[in-house]
Design a protein around this motif. Structure first.
Motif, PDB file in Angstrom:
ATOM      1  N   ALA A 119      96.941 -44.122  66.405  1.00  0.00           N
ATOM      2  CA  ALA A 119      96.854 -42.645  66.572  1.00  0.00           C
ATOM      3  C   ALA A 119      96.734 -42.002  64.886  1.00  0.00           C
ATOM      4  CB  ALA A 119      98.083 -41.857  67.056  1.00  0.00           C
ATOM      5  N   GLY A 179     100.227 -62.944  61.769  1.00  0.00           N
ATOM      6  CA  GLY A 179     100.571 -63.508  60.438  1.00  0.00           C
ATOM      7  C   GLY A 179      99.822 -62.717  59.557  1.00  0.00           C
ATOM      8  N   GLY A 201      98.023 -53.705  59.149  1.00  0.00           N
ATOM      9  CA  GLY A 201      97.936 -54.549  60.003  1.00  0.00           C
ATOM     10  C   GLY A 201      96.640 -54.274  61.113  1.00  0.00           C
ATOM     11  N   ARG A 256      95.551 -63.791  80.031  1.00  0.00           N
ATOM     12  CA  ARG A 256      96.761 -64.473  79.641  1.00  0.00           C
ATOM     13  C   ARG A 256      97.620 -64.645  80.869  1.00  0.00           C
ATOM     14  NH1 ARG A 256      93.942 -65.256  75.860  1.00  0.00           N
ATOM     15  NH2 ARG A 256      94.725 -65.277  73.509  1.00  0.00           N
TER      16      ARG A 256
END
Ligand SMILES: Cc1cc2nc3c(=O)[nH]c(=O)nc-3n(C[C@H](O)[C@H](O)[C@H](O)COP(=O)(O)OP(=O)(O)OC[C@H]3O[C@@H](n4cnc5c(N)ncnc54)[C@H](O)[C@@H]3O)c2cc1C
Length: 254
Positions: free
Chosen positions: A42, A182, A167, A63
């Motif tokens: 956001a 990582g 990130g 998954r």
């Protein structure tokens, strides 16, 4: 201090600081705000409104947590579907499946066990046994999750004034190298180092993106290439080469 279950309601910056109003009504003024709110950030929408958003990569990700049948990790390459199992405890395994998809179509969760079983049709061994369990309805505890994969690599700099992104907000990868978290943590270390090293905030934020960009791009681009090879049923040798090259490059010190 870590406060959970709260977000920002309003962020306004000027030359000397950033005023944040939180969703719980609190307010604060800060020297720097770090946005690490993930692929659909956001905060990115606010500071980089020109960015169109992550792009679908052509694969879906399945998954599941399933019973552990044997000791070892396993990975099966099908024509355009990849499946694997990783033990996560004495009794449980993590099943991951990537399949080729035309678009980011919604799949009703009620249909997930049967859809996943269909995808695993071509596999035998442990993966085949999991498929049979899904069909038979004996894997009641399996926590399934399906998401279409999307990613992006935003060119630096990754800050606007006193707000910096970190990130997945700026480099969201597909999971092929298992390195997205990582590289996000590495970005946080680089940012902390640069903030500690320099007196000038602008210089530190420029240096953070400058030092971290190539390694983050390596993860995103190598993972993307591996995904395209899987979709095309392409060369296993190239797939391995791309993975090994990226892993070796990532082992180099920062
Ligand atoms: C299927 C799949 C498998 C993966 N497997 C691996 C793997 O094996 N190894 C690996 O290293 N990486 C893996 N990754 C990548 C990894 O999950 C991400 O790269 C990593 O989680 C990015 O970390 P992040 O902190 O940037 O974002 P996130 O982990 O997404 O964290 C963002 C946080 O911000 C919070 N948030 C979001 N919006 C707001 C808001 N408005 N206000 C406040 N908080 C907010 C979210 O709740 C979340 O806690 C995988 C990714 C996928 C899709």
């Amino acid at each position: 201090m870590v406060r959970l279950g709260v977000s920002f309601a309003r962020i306004v910056q000027d030359e000397d600081g950033v005023d944040v109003t939180f969703t719980d009504g609190r307010q604060g003024r800060y020297d720097l705000v770090i946005g690490a709110d993930g692929v659909n950030s956001a905060l990115r929408k606010q500071v980089m409104p020109e960015f169109p958003g992550p792009k679908f990569t052509g694969q879906g990700s399945w998954r599941a947590v399933v019973p552990r049948l044997r000791e070892n990790s396993t990975i099966c390459m099908g024509r355009t579907t990849k499946a694997g199992l990783n033990p996560i405890s004495d009794s449980q395994c993590y099943l991951f499946v990537l399949d080729k998809r035309e678009g980011m179509d919604f799949i009703d969760p009620v249909l997930w066990p049967e859809k996943l079983a269909e995808l695993l049709e071509e596999f035998g061994g442990q993966v085949g046994e999991i498929r049979d369990g899904l069909r038979a309805g004996t894997l009641h505890e399996a926590r399934l999750l399906y998401r279409p994969l999307a990613g992006h690599m935003i060119a630096g700099p990754w800050h606007r004034g006193r707000i910096v992104l970190l990130g997945d907000t700026v480099h969201a990868t597909t999971p092929h190298l298992a390195s997205g978290a990582g590289i996000a943590i590495e970005g946080a270390i680089v940012l902390a180092e640069e903030l500690g090293r320099r007196h000038c905030l602008e210089g530190a934020l420029l240096a953070y993106a400058g030092r971290h960009y190539d390694r983050a791009r390596l993860v995103v681009s190598a993972s993307g290439r591996m995904g395209r090879i899987e979709c095309e049923g392409g060369s296993v040798e190239e797939h391995t080469r791309v993975m090994v090259h990226a892993q070796q490059a990532l082992r180099a010190p920062l």
